[in-house]
Scaffold this motif. Structure first.
Motif, PDB file in Angstrom:
ATOM      1  N   PHE A  52      12.286  69.835 121.620  1.00  0.00           N
ATOM      2  CA  PHE A  52      12.406  70.317 120.251  1.00  0.00           C
ATOM      3  C   PHE A  52      12.158  71.827 120.165  1.00  0.00           C
ATOM      4  O   PHE A  52      12.741  72.504 119.336  1.00  0.00           O
ATOM      5  CB  PHE A  52      11.453  69.559 119.334  1.00  0.00           C
ATOM      6  CG  PHE A  52      11.770  68.097 119.240  1.00  0.00           C
ATOM      7  CD1 PHE A  52      12.954  67.675 118.667  1.00  0.00           C
ATOM      8  CD2 PHE A  52      10.902  67.156 119.758  1.00  0.00           C
ATOM      9  CE1 PHE A  52      13.266  66.329 118.583  1.00  0.00           C
ATOM     10  CE2 PHE A  52      11.209  65.803 119.679  1.00  0.00           C
ATOM     11  CZ  PHE A  52      12.397  65.391 119.089  1.00  0.00           C
ATOM     12  N   HIS A  53      11.272  72.332 121.032  1.00  0.00           N
ATOM     13  CA  HIS A  53      11.088  73.775 121.106  1.00  0.00           C
ATOM     14  C   HIS A  53      12.400  74.444 121.528  1.00  0.00           C
ATOM     15  O   HIS A  53      12.797  75.465 120.966  1.00  0.00           O
ATOM     16  CB  HIS A  53       9.993  74.122 122.117  1.00  0.00           C
ATOM     17  CG  HIS A  53       8.611  73.796 121.652  1.00  0.00           C
ATOM     18  ND1 HIS A  53       8.100  72.522 121.692  1.00  0.00           N
ATOM     19  CD2 HIS A  53       7.629  74.586 121.140  1.00  0.00           C
ATOM     20  CE1 HIS A  53       6.851  72.534 121.235  1.00  0.00           C
ATOM     21  NE2 HIS A  53       6.539  73.767 120.884  1.00  0.00           N
ATOM     22  N   ILE A  54      13.039  73.844 122.507  1.00  0.00           N
ATOM     23  CA  ILE A  54      14.304  74.417 122.987  1.00  0.00           C
ATOM     24  C   ILE A  54      15.389  74.282 121.928  1.00  0.00           C
ATOM     25  O   ILE A  54      16.199  75.195 121.730  1.00  0.00           O
ATOM     26  CB  ILE A  54      14.726  73.713 124.298  1.00  0.00           C
ATOM     27  CG1 ILE A  54      13.691  74.012 125.388  1.00  0.00           C
ATOM     28  CG2 ILE A  54      16.117  74.159 124.735  1.00  0.00           C
ATOM     29  CD1 ILE A  54      13.935  73.285 126.675  1.00  0.00           C
ATOM     30  N   ALA A  55      15.401  73.157 121.224  1.00  0.00           N
ATOM     31  CA  ALA A  55      16.407  72.947 120.189  1.00  0.00           C
ATOM     32  C   ALA A  55      16.300  73.988 119.092  1.00  0.00           C
ATOM     33  O   ALA A  55      17.309  74.529 118.631  1.00  0.00           O
ATOM     34  CB  ALA A  55      16.265  71.543 119.599  1.00  0.00           C
ATOM     35  N   MET A  57      14.946  76.949 119.385  1.00  0.00           N
ATOM     36  CA  MET A  57      15.262  78.261 119.951  1.00  0.00           C
ATOM     37  C   MET A  57      16.755  78.539 119.915  1.00  0.00           C
ATOM     38  O   MET A  57      17.189  79.662 119.641  1.00  0.00           O
ATOM     39  CB  MET A  57      14.765  78.349 121.401  1.00  0.00           C
ATOM     40  CG  MET A  57      13.268  78.548 121.548  1.00  0.00           C
ATOM     41  SD  MET A  57      12.761  78.497 123.280  1.00  0.00           S
ATOM     42  CE  MET A  57      13.770  79.806 123.969  1.00  0.00           C
ATOM     43  N   TYR A  58      17.539  77.486 120.178  1.00  0.00           N
ATOM     44  CA  TYR A  58      18.991  77.644 120.226  1.00  0.00           C
ATOM     45  C   TYR A  58      19.669  77.198 118.931  1.00  0.00           C
ATOM     46  O   TYR A  58      20.888  77.099 118.869  1.00  0.00           O
ATOM     47  CB  TYR A  58      19.562  76.876 121.423  1.00  0.00           C
ATOM     48  CG  TYR A  58      19.234  77.513 122.746  1.00  0.00           C
ATOM     49  CD1 TYR A  58      20.055  78.508 123.282  1.00  0.00           C
ATOM     50  CD2 TYR A  58      18.089  77.157 123.446  1.00  0.00           C
ATOM     51  CE1 TYR A  58      19.749  79.104 124.496  1.00  0.00           C
ATOM     52  CE2 TYR A  58      17.768  77.757 124.663  1.00  0.00           C
ATOM     53  CZ  TYR A  58      18.606  78.726 125.179  1.00  0.00           C
ATOM     54  OH  TYR A  58      18.299  79.335 126.382  1.00  0.00           O
ATOM     55  N   ARG A  59      18.863  76.949 117.899  1.00  0.00           N
ATOM     56  CA  ARG A  59      19.362  76.661 116.553  1.00  0.00           C
ATOM     57  C   ARG A  59      20.289  75.445 116.516  1.00  0.00           C
ATOM     58  O   ARG A  59      21.318  75.450 115.847  1.00  0.00           O
ATOM     59  CB  ARG A  59      20.077  77.878 115.974  1.00  0.00           C
ATOM     60  CG  ARG A  59      19.203  79.120 115.824  1.00  0.00           C
ATOM     61  CD  ARG A  59      18.022  78.828 114.909  1.00  0.00           C
ATOM     62  NE  ARG A  59      17.295  80.035 114.548  1.00  0.00           N
ATOM     63  CZ  ARG A  59      16.142  80.429 115.099  1.00  0.00           C
ATOM     64  NH1 ARG A  59      15.613  79.709 116.091  1.00  0.00           N
ATOM     65  NH2 ARG A  59      15.532  81.519 114.690  1.00  0.00           N
ATOM     66  N   HIS A  60      19.914  74.388 117.239  1.00  0.00           N
ATOM     67  CA  HIS A  60      20.683  73.150 117.201  1.00  0.00           C
ATOM     68  C   HIS A  60      20.081  72.243 116.135  1.00  0.00           C
ATOM     69  O   HIS A  60      19.176  71.442 116.413  1.00  0.00           O
ATOM     70  CB  HIS A  60      20.694  72.463 118.560  1.00  0.00           C
ATOM     71  CG  HIS A  60      21.432  73.238 119.614  1.00  0.00           C
ATOM     72  ND1 HIS A  60      22.726  73.672 119.431  1.00  0.00           N
ATOM     73  CD2 HIS A  60      21.052  73.668 120.847  1.00  0.00           C
ATOM     74  CE1 HIS A  60      23.126  74.328 120.511  1.00  0.00           C
ATOM     75  NE2 HIS A  60      22.124  74.340 121.372  1.00  0.00           N
ATOM     76  N   ASP A  61      20.565  72.371 114.916  1.00  0.00           N
ATOM     77  CA  ASP A  61      20.005  71.626 113.793  1.00  0.00           C
ATOM     78  C   ASP A  61      20.047  70.120 114.018  1.00  0.00           C
ATOM     79  O   ASP A  61      19.084  69.404 113.749  1.00  0.00           O
ATOM     80  CB  ASP A  61      20.773  71.965 112.504  1.00  0.00           C
ATOM     81  CG  ASP A  61      20.597  73.420 112.107  1.00  0.00           C
ATOM     82  OD1 ASP A  61      20.285  74.225 112.993  1.00  0.00           O
ATOM     83  OD2 ASP A  61      20.772  73.738 110.931  1.00  0.00           O
ATOM     84  N   ASP A  62      21.167  69.621 114.513  1.00  0.00           N
ATOM     85  CA  ASP A  62      21.323  68.175 114.675  1.00  0.00           C
ATOM     86  C   ASP A  62      20.284  67.595 115.623  1.00  0.00           C
ATOM     87  O   ASP A  62      19.783  66.496 115.407  1.00  0.00           O
ATOM     88  CB  ASP A  62      22.724  67.853 115.200  1.00  0.00           C
ATOM     89  CG  ASP A  62      23.784  68.021 114.130  1.00  0.00           C
ATOM     90  OD1 ASP A  62      23.416  68.008 112.946  1.00  0.00           O
ATOM     91  OD2 ASP A  62      24.967  68.178 114.474  1.00  0.00           O
TER      92      ASP A  62
END
Length: 331
Positions: A52-55, A57-62
């Motif tokens: 979730f930290h990585i998500a 960081m890369y702005r992957h909302d889904d």
């Protein structure tokens, strides 16, 4: 159970694949794995970051929406800090480097999206984490201000340019419809022995003439509102939080009223055109005139539809944490 344990051991040994999937935003793959192995949400990489930290960081909302389905553990996941003491809120505050491919039209709306993500994560974490400092000694809000300074300037420039151009169009429309109010279609009655009718419009009893009067009034009113909205944008302070709701809402009102003013101006022109040519036996001239007059309205609507949809969606429908994803909650 043995097979389940073997798969779990395999996932822990090849955790890089999971974090790569999080980086790429492979929501379906990770969603299914989390449904089968809920403990994956606590798995960390070498930098002490979860998927979730990585998500974020890369702005992957889904992918990040899965947090809403973790149940009581979502507060625990949100409390994890990485090796640089960055909380989940710190990572939401950082502007991605390299700059992500923007899916919104304009820097101002990109700034709004960044604020929306930050505020959504801020609601998720515990209040004590909002003032927590990382290894650089910065709170999440301070980090957001620093990393988004360039985007904020670009957003101000984009908003000013858009408001200036639209305000020019609205001013032209207001000028045209104001003059049209004193240029009565068909002229006015002369004395002709009846002083009661002197100076009154020739077609004052005609329904089409009434349509002309009403549409001209609406066009003048809506264009005036549009001018005021765009003027308000140009004179705004452009503070950071103004990009979240205030400026986008003003832009929406300005664009919608501009669209109404164009539409009613076209209707006023058509009604005036019909009054001028209704004595012809053939109706081809009024019909063709009506068709071609509505072409600019269609072009404007198609060109601005995407912008209006994005602003309305970002300003009034916060979809960052929906509850309709089929991920099993922990008991």
């Amino acid at each position: 159970m043995a097979k389940h344990d073997q798969v779990w051991d395999y996932l822990k040994e090849h955790r890089d694949l999971l974090f790569k999937a999080a980086q790429l935003g492979n929501f379906k793959f990770l969603g299914k794995l989390i449904e089968l192995y809920p403990d994956l949400v606590h798995l960390k990489d070498d930098d002490e970051q979860t998927i979730f930290h990585i998500a974020i960081m890369y702005r992957h909302d889904d992918l990040f929406k899965l947090i809403d389905q973790i149940g009581f553990n979502k507060q625990l996941v949100a409390s994890y800090s990485d090796s640089n003491e960055n909380s989940l809120l710190h990572l939401a505050a950082k502007y991605p480097d390299p700059r992500p491919l923007s899916t919104v039209p304009g820097a101002a709306l990109e700034m709004q999206r960044e604020l929306r993500i930050f505020k959504d994560v801020e609601k998720l974490v515990m209040p004590s984490f909002r003032g927590l400092k990382n290894s650089e000694g910065k709170t999440p809000r301070e980090l957001f201000t620093t990393t988004h300074a360039g985007l904020q300037k670009d957003g101000e420039k984009w908003m000013r340019n858009t408001a200036s151009q639209c305000m020019l169009v609205a001013t032209i429309i207001a000028t045209v419809v104001f003059q049209a109010a004193f240029t009565v279609p068909g002229g006015v009655n002369d004395a002709g022995g009846n002083n009661n009718l002197e100076g009154t419009p020739t077609h004052r009893g005609n329904v089409v003439f009434r349509i002309f009067v009403m549409t001209d009034i609406i066009a003048l009113s809506s264009s005036s509102i549009s001018i005021l909205m765009f003027l308000s944008i140009l004179t705004s302070r452009y503070a950071q939080d103004n990009f979240f709701r205030s400026l986008p809402v003003k832009l929406v009102i300005g664009l919608l009223t501009l669209f109404v003013s164009i539409a009613t101006m076209m209707l006023a022109f058509i009604s005036s055109f019909y009054l001028a040519y209704n004595h012809y036996k053939s109706m081809s001239i009024p019909i063709l005139g009506t068709i071609f007059v509505f072409l600019p309205l269609l072009v404007f609507g198609m060109s601005q539809y995407g912008l209006l949809r994005e602003i309305l969606s970002s300003s009034f429908h916060f979809r960052f944490f929906p509850s309709h994803y089929n991920v099993r909650k922990q008991k």
